[in-house]
Design a protein around this motif. Structure first.
Motif, mmCIF file in Angstrom:
data_model
loop_
_atom_site.group_PDB
_atom_site.id
_atom_site.type_symbol
_atom_site.label_atom_id
_atom_site.label_comp_id
_atom_site.label_asym_id
_atom_site.label_seq_id
_atom_site.Cartn_x
_atom_site.Cartn_y
_atom_site.Cartn_z
ATOM 1 N N TRP A 116 51.078 -25.128 112.965
ATOM 2 C CA TRP A 116 51.503 -23.791 113.370
ATOM 3 C C TRP A 116 51.556 -22.901 112.138
ATOM 4 C CZ3 TRP A 116 52.554 -22.294 118.394
ATOM 5 C CH2 TRP A 116 52.726 -23.309 119.341
ATOM 6 N N SER A 117 51.175 -21.653 112.286
ATOM 7 C CA SER A 117 51.328 -20.684 111.206
ATOM 8 C C SER A 117 52.808 -20.458 110.935
ATOM 9 C CB SER A 117 50.661 -19.363 111.582
ATOM 10 O OG SER A 117 51.014 -18.340 110.667
ATOM 11 N N LEU A 118 53.137 -20.177 109.667
ATOM 12 C CA LEU A 118 54.512 -19.874 109.289
ATOM 13 C C LEU A 118 54.817 -18.383 109.363
ATOM 14 C CD1 LEU A 118 54.728 -22.213 106.167
ATOM 15 C CD2 LEU A 118 55.769 -22.620 108.405
ATOM 16 N N THR A 119 53.786 -17.577 109.566
ATOM 17 C CA THR A 119 53.967 -16.130 109.523
ATOM 18 C C THR A 119 53.578 -15.408 110.807
ATOM 19 O OG1 THR A 119 51.752 -15.820 108.580
ATOM 20 C CG2 THR A 119 53.591 -16.098 107.030
ATOM 21 N N VAL A 151 53.505 -20.612 102.494
ATOM 22 C CA VAL A 151 53.553 -19.188 102.161
ATOM 23 C C VAL A 151 53.864 -19.077 100.675
ATOM 24 C CG1 VAL A 151 54.704 -16.988 102.553
ATOM 25 C CG2 VAL A 151 54.260 -18.527 104.476
ATOM 26 N N ALA A 152 52.967 -18.438 99.927
ATOM 27 C CA ALA A 152 53.134 -18.288 98.488
ATOM 28 C C ALA A 152 52.485 -16.976 98.044
ATOM 29 C CB ALA A 152 52.499 -19.459 97.742
ATOM 30 N N GLY A 153 53.163 -16.259 97.172
ATOM 31 C CA GLY A 153 52.608 -15.016 96.661
ATOM 32 C C GLY A 153 52.364 -13.974 97.724
ATOM 33 N N GLY A 154 53.157 -14.007 98.801
ATOM 34 C CA GLY A 154 53.013 -13.031 99.865
ATOM 35 C C GLY A 154 51.914 -13.326 100.862
ATOM 36 N N SER A 155 51.217 -14.461 100.708
ATOM 37 C CA SER A 155 50.129 -14.827 101.627
ATOM 38 C C SER A 155 50.349 -16.230 102.166
ATOM 39 C CB SER A 155 48.777 -14.778 100.909
ATOM 40 O OG SER A 155 48.492 -13.486 100.430
ATOM 41 N N GLU A 156 49.793 -16.474 103.348
ATOM 42 C CA GLU A 156 49.788 -17.839 103.877
ATOM 43 C C GLU A 156 48.515 -18.525 103.404
ATOM 44 O OE1 GLU A 156 51.374 -19.989 107.777
ATOM 45 O OE2 GLU A 156 49.870 -18.459 108.220
ATOM 46 N N LEU A 157 48.694 -19.670 102.737
ATOM 47 C CA LEU A 157 47.568 -20.424 102.199
ATOM 48 C C LEU A 157 47.366 -21.703 103.005
ATOM 49 C CD1 LEU A 157 48.320 -20.177 98.357
ATOM 50 C CD2 LEU A 157 46.863 -18.676 99.741
ATOM 51 N N LYS A 171 42.883 -18.507 102.003
ATOM 52 C CA LYS A 171 43.845 -17.530 102.497
ATOM 53 C C LYS A 171 43.638 -17.419 103.997
ATOM 54 C CE LYS A 171 44.932 -14.603 98.546
ATOM 55 N NZ LYS A 171 44.945 -13.206 98.017
ATOM 56 N N SER A 172 44.726 -17.287 104.735
ATOM 57 C CA SER A 172 44.639 -17.346 106.193
ATOM 58 C C SER A 172 43.770 -16.239 106.786
ATOM 59 C CB SER A 172 46.037 -17.275 106.809
ATOM 60 O OG SER A 172 46.673 -16.059 106.444
ATOM 61 N N ASP A 173 43.602 -15.134 106.067
ATOM 62 C CA ASP A 173 42.832 -14.010 106.596
ATOM 63 C C ASP A 173 41.461 -13.846 105.943
ATOM 64 O OD1 ASP A 173 43.826 -13.328 104.140
ATOM 65 O OD2 ASP A 173 44.517 -11.328 104.716
ATOM 66 N N GLU A 174 41.010 -14.859 105.195
ATOM 67 C CA GLU A 174 39.712 -14.773 104.529
ATOM 68 C C GLU A 174 38.819 -15.937 104.947
ATOM 69 O OE1 GLU A 174 40.088 -14.354 100.325
ATOM 70 O OE2 GLU A 174 41.400 -12.589 100.449
ATOM 71 N N LYS A 175 37.509 -15.732 104.897
ATOM 72 C CA LYS A 175 36.551 -16.730 105.359
ATOM 73 C C LYS A 175 35.942 -17.567 104.234
ATOM 74 C CE LYS A 175 35.253 -14.427 109.646
ATOM 75 N NZ LYS A 175 34.133 -13.959 110.510
ATOM 76 N N GLU A 176 36.263 -17.224 103.003
ATOM 77 C CA GLU A 176 35.765 -17.993 101.868
ATOM 78 C C GLU A 176 36.935 -18.668 101.165
ATOM 79 O OE1 GLU A 176 32.612 -18.497 101.147
ATOM 80 O OE2 GLU A 176 31.884 -17.171 102.739
ATOM 81 N N SER A 177 36.732 -19.910 100.731
ATOM 82 C CA SER A 177 37.794 -20.621 100.021
ATOM 83 C C SER A 177 38.061 -19.965 98.672
ATOM 84 C CB SER A 177 37.428 -22.091 99.838
ATOM 85 O OG SER A 177 36.263 -22.233 99.051
ATOM 86 N N ILE A 178 39.316 -20.031 98.221
ATOM 87 C CA ILE A 178 39.678 -19.448 96.934
ATOM 88 C C ILE A 178 39.805 -20.501 95.844
ATOM 89 C CG2 ILE A 178 40.832 -17.500 98.031
ATOM 90 C CD1 ILE A 178 43.512 -18.860 97.414
ATOM 91 N N ALA A 179 39.767 -21.770 96.230
ATOM 92 C CA ALA A 179 39.799 -22.863 95.255
ATOM 93 C C ALA A 179 39.109 -24.073 95.864
ATOM 94 C CB ALA A 179 41.229 -23.202 94.857
ATOM 95 N N ASP A 180 38.513 -24.886 94.996
ATOM 96 C CA ASP A 180 37.713 -26.033 95.441
ATOM 97 C C ASP A 180 37.908 -27.158 94.436
ATOM 98 O OD1 ASP A 180 35.551 -27.839 95.915
ATOM 99 O OD2 ASP A 180 34.504 -26.238 96.971
#
Length: 354
Positions: A116-119, A151-157, A171-180
């Motif tokens: 479940w989403s936290l936000t 939830v970290a830095g104001g975003s749900e990861l 990031k929950s609202d982005e389609k590309e990964s931010i770390a790999d």
């Protein structure tokens, strides 16, 4: 007719009361025998500890094959389950325990995990079809086994771990990964530290790898399992990590910055057999008491609940007809949720922690 005496308070457990037929049975009393020709029935008073309609409730009929993950939402009012039939079912925790939603064919293959989403009122799912279900993102080149969010830095990861050996952060609202991050072998389980700074990842090499997102490097390796960790869960305090494994040993790790144990093994728990199916068993910490208890499902069709510090088995809960694949504790009440390969879930009320 002689006036009926008032029954003892529910706190006097074990007292037997004889009632005339037709009298209503309070929610704190259970009929334990009734003869066909008897004028009355025996009632045993029990102390209820939750708002459930009954101490044990079966949730069935929505899924046609194995349930692989089931979880309460952050409020404890709703339940979501997913499974090999590619669907997600939604349920009410409290009466009436209705199945108010069914999302069929959400993926093209088995749905292996959900959160479940936290936000927001949203569900995240991952599948053997290599996608994240919330946005139909093809996230990995292999089966995605595990998912967690923070939830970290104001975003749900989100963090995902897959058979391609990679852990990815989104990031929950982005389609590309931010770390790999590539572990070099299939990843069976992932979870976040409470502050979102680190990711714990269990893998086919029997090791739990700890990755620091800010440093972008592995900062620790937890070694002690003799077989593959099947899931990971951080305690409510953030001080301990729970990891059942295919060896049937469940380890509680001390993940505090300055652990008194060089191996970081805090406790080893036994009693929940993994079986030969090598099912990724989803374990959980109790929430309403701050994490004094943990639970793991087993191939013996039961759920084992331990007291963490004493390692004492508190419960061996039966009721399923197949391997118990997933457990979760209610966030506010002493209630445990279990899902099984028998395609059903059970809600069980347990005693409050002392």
């Amino acid at each position: 007719m002689e006036k009926r005496k008032e029954p003892p308070s529910p706190g006097h457990s074990g007292i037997l009361i004889k009632r005339q037929r037709g009298e209503a049975v309070p929610s704190t009393e259970i009929a334990i025998s009734s003869g066909g020709n008897d004028r009355g029935q025996l009632i045993r008073t029990i102390q209820r500890t939750s708002g459930l309609e009954a101490p044990i409730i079966s949730l069935s009929g929505a899924h046609t094959s194995e349930i692989l993950s089931c979880r309460f939402d952050p409020t404890g009012q709703n339940i979501a389950a997913c499974g090999a039939d590619r669907s997600v079912s939604l349920w009410r925790t409290y009466p009436p325990n209705t199945n108010y939603g069914l999302l069929p064919n959400l993926h093209k293959a088995a749905i292996l995990d959900l959160q479940w989403s936290l936000t927001s009122p949203m569900l995240y799912t991952v599948s053997a079809d290599k996608t994240i279900g919330s946005r139909r993102i093809r996230a990995h080149s292999g089966v995605i086994n595990s998912l967690d969010r923070v939830v970290a830095g104001g975003s749900e990861l989100l963090a995902t771990g897959a058979d391609d050996g990679k852990v990815k952060v989104w990031k929950s609202d982005e389609k590309e990964s931010i770390a790999d991050w590539d572990l070099g072998c299939p990843v069976t389980s992932v979870c976040w530290s409470p502050d979102g700074a680190q990711i714990y990842a269990g893998a086919l090499d029997n090791v739990i790898h700890v990755y620091d997102l800010r440093k972008q490097e592995v900062v620790m390796a937890l070694r002690g399992h003799t077989d593959i960790p099947s899931s990971l869960s951080v305690s409510p305090s953030g001080n301990y990590l729970l990891s059942p494994s295919f060896s049937s040993n469940t380890i509680v790790w001390d993940i505090r910055p300055f652990s008194p144990s060089p191996s970081r093994i805090h406790r080893v728990l036994q009693g929940a057999p993994a079986g030969f199916e090598n099912t990724l068993s989803r374990a959980a910490w109790s929430q309403e008491d701050g994490g004094k208890r943990v639970a793991v499902g087993g191939a013996d069709r039961t759920v084992t609940i331990w007291d963490v510090e004493s390692t004492r088995v508190l419960y061996k809960l039966p009721g399923h007809k197949g391997t118990v694949t997933s457990v979760d504790f209610h966030p506010k009440e002493p209630i445990i949720l279990t899902g099984s390969t028998d395609a059903t879930m059970l809600l069980g009320e347990i005693e409050r922690s002392i």
